[in-house]
Design a protein around this motif. Sequence first.
Motif, mmCIF file in Angstrom:
data_model
loop_
_atom_site.group_PDB
_atom_site.id
_atom_site.type_symbol
_atom_site.label_atom_id
_atom_site.label_comp_id
_atom_site.label_asym_id
_atom_site.label_seq_id
_atom_site.Cartn_x
_atom_site.Cartn_y
_atom_site.Cartn_z
ATOM 1 N N ASN A 192 42.720 48.134 35.333
ATOM 2 C CA ASN A 192 43.204 47.949 36.693
ATOM 3 C C ASN A 192 42.153 48.494 37.652
ATOM 4 O O ASN A 192 41.732 49.645 37.521
ATOM 5 C CB ASN A 192 44.527 48.690 36.908
ATOM 6 C CG ASN A 192 45.652 48.054 36.137
ATOM 7 O OD1 ASN A 192 45.611 46.873 35.840
ATOM 8 N ND2 ASN A 192 46.661 48.839 35.809
ATOM 9 N N ARG A 248 40.872 49.196 41.762
ATOM 10 C CA ARG A 248 41.493 49.543 43.048
ATOM 11 C C ARG A 248 41.708 48.301 43.889
ATOM 12 O O ARG A 248 42.753 48.123 44.500
ATOM 13 C CB ARG A 248 40.627 50.546 43.800
ATOM 14 C CG ARG A 248 40.719 51.916 43.209
ATOM 15 C CD ARG A 248 40.083 52.958 44.103
ATOM 16 N NE ARG A 248 40.014 54.228 43.387
ATOM 17 C CZ ARG A 248 39.104 55.155 43.628
ATOM 18 N NH1 ARG A 248 38.195 54.963 44.558
ATOM 19 N NH2 ARG A 248 39.110 56.270 42.944
ATOM 20 N N LYS A 249 40.701 47.463 43.967
ATOM 21 C CA LYS A 249 40.837 46.137 44.583
ATOM 22 C C LYS A 249 40.640 45.147 43.450
ATOM 23 O O LYS A 249 39.766 45.351 42.592
ATOM 24 C CB LYS A 249 39.748 45.917 45.640
ATOM 25 C CG LYS A 249 39.879 46.791 46.852
ATOM 26 C CD LYS A 249 40.179 45.930 48.041
ATOM 27 C CE LYS A 249 40.319 46.762 49.303
ATOM 28 N NZ LYS A 249 40.651 45.925 50.419
ATOM 29 N N ASN A 250 41.409 44.079 43.433
ATOM 30 C CA ASN A 250 41.259 43.094 42.369
ATOM 31 C C ASN A 250 39.830 42.562 42.347
ATOM 32 O O ASN A 250 39.222 42.362 43.399
ATOM 33 C CB ASN A 250 42.228 41.931 42.583
ATOM 34 C CG ASN A 250 43.669 42.366 42.456
ATOM 35 O OD1 ASN A 250 43.949 43.440 41.953
ATOM 36 N ND2 ASN A 250 44.579 41.530 42.916
ATOM 37 N N HIS A 261 47.469 36.889 36.107
ATOM 38 C CA HIS A 261 47.788 38.161 36.757
ATOM 39 C C HIS A 261 46.477 38.826 37.158
ATOM 40 O O HIS A 261 45.834 39.500 36.346
ATOM 41 C CB HIS A 261 48.591 39.046 35.814
ATOM 42 C CG HIS A 261 49.830 38.360 35.286
ATOM 43 N ND1 HIS A 261 50.962 38.177 36.042
ATOM 44 C CD2 HIS A 261 50.090 37.760 34.097
ATOM 45 C CE1 HIS A 261 51.879 37.528 35.343
ATOM 46 N NE2 HIS A 261 51.361 37.264 34.141
ATOM 47 N N THR A 262 46.093 38.660 38.416
ATOM 48 C CA THR A 262 44.766 39.087 38.858
ATOM 49 C C THR A 262 44.632 40.600 38.999
ATOM 50 O O THR A 262 43.520 41.102 39.113
ATOM 51 C CB THR A 262 44.405 38.429 40.197
ATOM 52 O OG1 THR A 262 45.453 38.674 41.139
ATOM 53 C CG2 THR A 262 44.223 36.935 40.022
ATOM 54 N N LYS A 263 45.744 41.329 38.969
ATOM 55 C CA LYS A 263 45.622 42.787 39.100
ATOM 56 C C LYS A 263 45.117 43.436 37.815
ATOM 57 O O LYS A 263 44.680 44.570 37.826
ATOM 58 C CB LYS A 263 46.952 43.408 39.514
ATOM 59 C CG LYS A 263 48.014 43.415 38.436
ATOM 60 C CD LYS A 263 49.236 44.190 38.875
ATOM 61 C CE LYS A 263 50.188 44.401 37.714
ATOM 62 N NZ LYS A 263 51.283 45.276 38.062
ATOM 63 N N THR A 264 45.165 42.708 36.697
ATOM 64 C CA THR A 264 44.708 43.243 35.418
ATOM 65 C C THR A 264 43.540 42.425 34.890
ATOM 66 O O THR A 264 43.676 41.226 34.654
ATOM 67 C CB THR A 264 45.854 43.228 34.389
ATOM 68 O OG1 THR A 264 46.978 43.906 34.940
ATOM 69 C CG2 THR A 264 45.442 43.907 33.109
ATOM 70 N N SER A 265 42.390 43.064 34.731
ATOM 71 C CA SER A 265 41.194 42.390 34.233
ATOM 72 C C SER A 265 41.011 42.680 32.751
ATOM 73 O O SER A 265 41.379 43.741 32.264
ATOM 74 C CB SER A 265 39.963 42.883 34.986
ATOM 75 O OG SER A 265 40.107 42.630 36.360
#
Length: 108
Positions: free
Chosen positions: A85, A87-89, A25-29
Amino acid sequence: MGQERVRLYVRGLVLGFKRGKTSQHTKTSLIQLENVNSKEDVEFYLGKKLAYVYKAKTKRMGTQYRCVWGKVCRAHGNSGVVRANFRKNLPAAAMGAKVRCMMYPSRV
């Protein structure tokens, strides 16, 4: 002599993305912050702003440095890792890179 420099942020490291066995899930680092070693320590950093600063090839607005802003949203596990999260992945090249965790906004 000269005054000692004051750092207004905590250093962190990008570990990767939130993932399961087969999916990422690339939106969450996932970020490991310096001197944060437990879930209780994470409580202070919830909602704090994160900055991933990198250097690009071309100049934009007079500088080669660019920034992607994000926010600490919750803890990840019990060892002090946080989920964030942006703003941009974040790009894949950011894995292992440094991020800055700003000391604002305050929740005190």
